[in-house]
Write an enzyme that holds these catalytic residues in place. Structure first.
Site, PDB file in Angstrom:
ATOM      1  N   ASP A 162       0.835  -1.204   0.000  1.00  0.00           N
ATOM      2  CA  ASP A 162       0.000   0.000   0.000  1.00  0.00           C
ATOM      3  C   ASP A 162       0.872   1.257   0.000  1.00  0.00           C
ATOM      4  O   ASP A 162       2.073   1.210   0.290  1.00  0.00           O
ATOM      5  CB  ASP A 162      -0.893  -0.031   1.245  1.00  0.00           C
ATOM      6  CG  ASP A 162      -2.195   0.723   1.054  1.00  0.00           C
ATOM      7  OD1 ASP A 162      -2.288   1.538   0.124  1.00  0.00           O
ATOM      8  OD2 ASP A 162      -3.123   0.510   1.865  1.00  0.00           O
ATOM      9  N   ASP A 210     -10.703   2.280  -3.043  1.00  0.00           N
ATOM     10  CA  ASP A 210     -11.179   2.052  -1.680  1.00  0.00           C
ATOM     11  C   ASP A 210     -12.700   2.127  -1.621  1.00  0.00           C
ATOM     12  O   ASP A 210     -13.299   1.838  -0.587  1.00  0.00           O
ATOM     13  CB  ASP A 210     -10.584   3.098  -0.727  1.00  0.00           C
ATOM     14  CG  ASP A 210      -9.199   2.699  -0.250  1.00  0.00           C
ATOM     15  OD1 ASP A 210      -8.788   1.549  -0.508  1.00  0.00           O
ATOM     16  OD2 ASP A 210      -8.523   3.526   0.377  1.00  0.00           O
TER      17      ASP A 210
END
Ligand code: GLA
Length: 695
Positions: A452, A521
């Protein structure tokens, strides 16, 4: 042969396209043709020899140069701009009389040099014939004894047939809202798309498609391309006052400079571009095939159904809670269990811990091994979340090495999500991360890493560095690739996901290291339909990780949410402990169904039948390469009654073969399903998955 010499030039031919370039009478390397492949070599046009236009534009301004440099009486947005040691900022490139050019079946190398200074500019072309793609990149060689400052060095200028009007299609968005398609006319001037954020960005993507406003999904001429780079990039589409349209693509020159020292070289990332007359769908199918076979590290991988704990537990992870989720996931048929953020030293919220990549003693007193063994005993692989490029000021790493972050000494260190960016351009930081992650992977049975990166850049300084400080943008990304590649090589069994707060790092560069991408997301299924559609124009479904979560659970059925996620690499991200037994049974059925169809979804041909960005009734279809099977998904979001849903015209079937469709009595020819269509009845917020078989 895919590359052939023609008088004063070369032709690069792919399965269906031709691309010609050559030297004009003035000695300029000029673009000659790009489009459908022509039958005979003599069909390819000669290089143009334009005269200037009044006293205001020199001949080079009107010449479609393959790689225009800044210099002379030309104002084309250039590919190359340098300052020589004596302050001269003008470049005059010609074919290098000493080396000229060489070519093999698939590669053409053309050497240009400045007429005065010993700067060699090597243009590389590689033909990917089966995919109708041409790859271009450039190497600079400073053959002199003095430094040259490079202020811009792009990968390619792609030329479109002149005197035509084009529309540019690209994607834009923001965090939680990536990959929206925008198609706009190009007018005289320059349209710039770029990232200045250190990553590829959620806002735009280094991908372009041009058409004459005549193409649709299934047909029409389109020219398209990408840049394989995961940092600052720039695309500029220029239409000159003489109706010449070109697309520049490469590293962003904003705040960029590179000190090309004596005898040193610099190589740009690659740009891949193609032409097809099969519309936007034809363009994306070529990119999909190319990514799946040539770009990604594991070309024939079957991507597993995963569970990710993030939306269920957030930072509140521990062995017991994770194993509870894992048991339910395993019962449903999940194959890979991924523990997300929160597991490492000092990580209770997002304000501490990043950088200290060892298990938190409070949460995992025996380390990760008991959890991993528990997950493995349930028959699943184990995966882990990492954010290696980041550090919280509240971490042992930052306390020990405050100089390791990007910063300027006189400026505050601006935090984003309470974190700073490690300067992975530094070799000592690279070595540190490599050895830490290497140890983690060596000591545990971890087969999946979610990598990430949760903020964008500020204060991009490296005070200790000698030389040109503006090299940082490129050196950072080179560092990223180096770390990732070293770890990949040492741990070839690990599958890697690229995530940057969702889809902030999705590009052909990272796909050389990453097997799949976390697209957004935003996991709300109706929003996701649109995001996934934009993503699908560039990347194949085999790279598109998509989770079923609890977002909008009261509005959108579990089946609808599953169908949306089944369009890519299926994952589950909901709070399973809150799912009823009935919901888990339904999930089990849908996961089993996904496993039956995933080879068609992950490696078949994708056809977008109706766009969810434009219609509340949308459909997407996947066809196996041998055309024996297809999978059709249809989605209706909200359409007020009365409404009559239009028929869906299937694509990609064998016209003469006969096909049957789930739940439909008739057996009809591929031609009939493609041209007479199929009616699918849906209520609001209902979806349908139909399997199609050749009989
Ligand atoms: C990012 C990712 C999420 C999750 C969180 C964890 O936002 O995109 O999927 O991993 O970080 O902090």
């Amino acid at each position: 042969m895919t590359i052939r010499a023609i008088p004063q030039g070369w032709v690069l031919e792919t399965r269906t396209t031709g691309y010609a370039l050559g030297v004009n009478d003035a000695g300029r390397l000029s673009h000659r043709y790009w489009g459908v492949r022509l039958p005979y070599l003599e069909d390819y046009p000669l290089a143009a020899n334009p005269a200037g236009w009044a006293s205001f534009n020199g001949p080079t301004h009107l010449t479609p140069e393959e790689y225009p440099a800044y210099g002379g009486i030309s104002y084309i947005d250039p590919c190359l701009k340098v300052t020589f040691a004596d302050g001269v900022r003008d470049l005059v490139l010609q074919i290098d009389p000493a080396q000229q050019a060489s070519f093999s079946q698939t590669e053409l190398t053309i050497h240009l040099c400045d007429t005065y200074y010993p700067l060699l500019v090597t243009l590389h072309y590689r033909v990917h014939a089966e995919y109708d793609l041409i790859e271009r990149w450039v190497t600079l060689h400073n053959l002199s004894e003095q430094n040259i400052t490079v202020e811009r060095v792009l990968s390619a200028q792609w030329h479109l047939p002149g005197h035509e009007k084009y529309h540019l299609t690209h994607v834009n968005g923001r965090w939680l809202d990536e990959f929206h398609l925008l198609r706009e006319p190009l007018v005289q001037g320059i349209k710039v798309l770029e990232s200045r954020r250190l990553t590829t960005s959620h806002h735009h993507n280094p991908w372009f498609t041009l058409d004459r406003n005549t193409a649709d999904e299934q047909r029409g001429e389109v020219w398209f391309g990408v840049l394989a780079w995961s940092g600052n990039w720039r695309i500029s589409a220029e239409v000159t006052e003489f109706a010449s349209t070109r697309v520049n693509i490469g590293l962003n020159d904003w705040d960029f400079a590179w000190n090309l020292a004596a005898k040193q070289s610099f190589t740009t990332p690659s740009s891949y571009a193609g032409y097809t007359d099969e519309g936007f769908g034809g363009a994306s199918r070529r990119l999909h095939d190319f990514v799946r076979t040539t770009v990604v590290p594991n070309p024939h991988l079957t991507h597993k159904v995963l569970y990710n704990s993030w939306e269920a537990t957030l930072f509140d992870v521990n062995e017991h809670a994770q194993l509870e989720l894992a048991r339910l996931a395993a019962e449903m048929g999940v194959e890979l269990f991924v523990m997300d953020d929160g597991w490492f030293h000092g990580r209770t919220l997002d304000n501490a811990g990043l950088g200290d990549w060892w298990p938190d003693k409070q949460k995992f007193p025996q380390g990760l091994t008991p959890l991993i063994q528990g997950v493995n005993a349930l028959g699943m692989d184990f995966g882990l979340w990492l954010e290696p490029e980041m550090v919280n000021p509240d971490s042992d790493l930052y306390r020990a090495h405050p100089d390791w972050v990007l910063h300027f000494p006189t400026r505050a260190r601006t935090e984003g999500r309470n974190q700073l960016i490690l300067n992975i351009a530094r070799p000592d930081v690279q070595d540190y991360l490599i050895s830490l992650i290497d140890r983690l992977l060596s000591e545990h049975t971890i087969t999946f890493i979610k990598w990430d990166m949760n903020r964008n850049v500020s204060e991009p300084g490296w005070p200790e560095a000698e030389g040109e400080p503006r090299e940082i943008w490129v050196r950072y990304v080179q560092g990223l690739y180096h770390i990732w590649h070293t770890l990949r090589t040492r741990h070839p069994g690990v599958i890697w996901q690229s995530c940057s707060g969702g889809g902030g790092r999705a590009d052909f560069g990272i796909l050389r290291e990453a097997d799949q991408i976390w697209v957004s997301d935003n996991t709300e299924a109706t929003a996701r339909l649109a995001i996934q559609e934009g993503f699908s124009h560039i990347f194949p479904p085999s790279t598109m990780e998509a989770w079923v979560t609890d977002a909008s659970e009261h509005l959108i059925s579990l089946e609808f949410r599953f169908h949306v996620s089944m369009c890519g690499v299926l994952g589950i991200g909901g709070h399973l402990l809150r799912w009823s037994e009935r919901e888990r049974a339904e999930a089990k059925r849908l996961i089993a169904q996904y496993k039956e169809i995933r080879s068609t979804i992950q490696s078949g041909d994708l056809y977008r039948l109706r766009s969810p960005q434009h219609h509340p009734f949308s459909a997407i279809q996947y066809v196996s390469k041998d055309r024996s099977e297809a999978v059709l998904f249809a989605f209706r979001t909200y359409i007020p009654d009365p409404v009559e849903l239009p028929p869906l015209y299937l694509c990609g079937l064998d016209p003469d073969a006969r096909y049957r469709i789930d739940g439909v009595d008739d057996v009809r020819s591929g031609q009939a399903w493609m041209h007479a269509g199929l009616r699918v009845g849906l209520n609001n917020f209902q979806s349908s998955l139909l399997r199609v078989w050749r009989v």
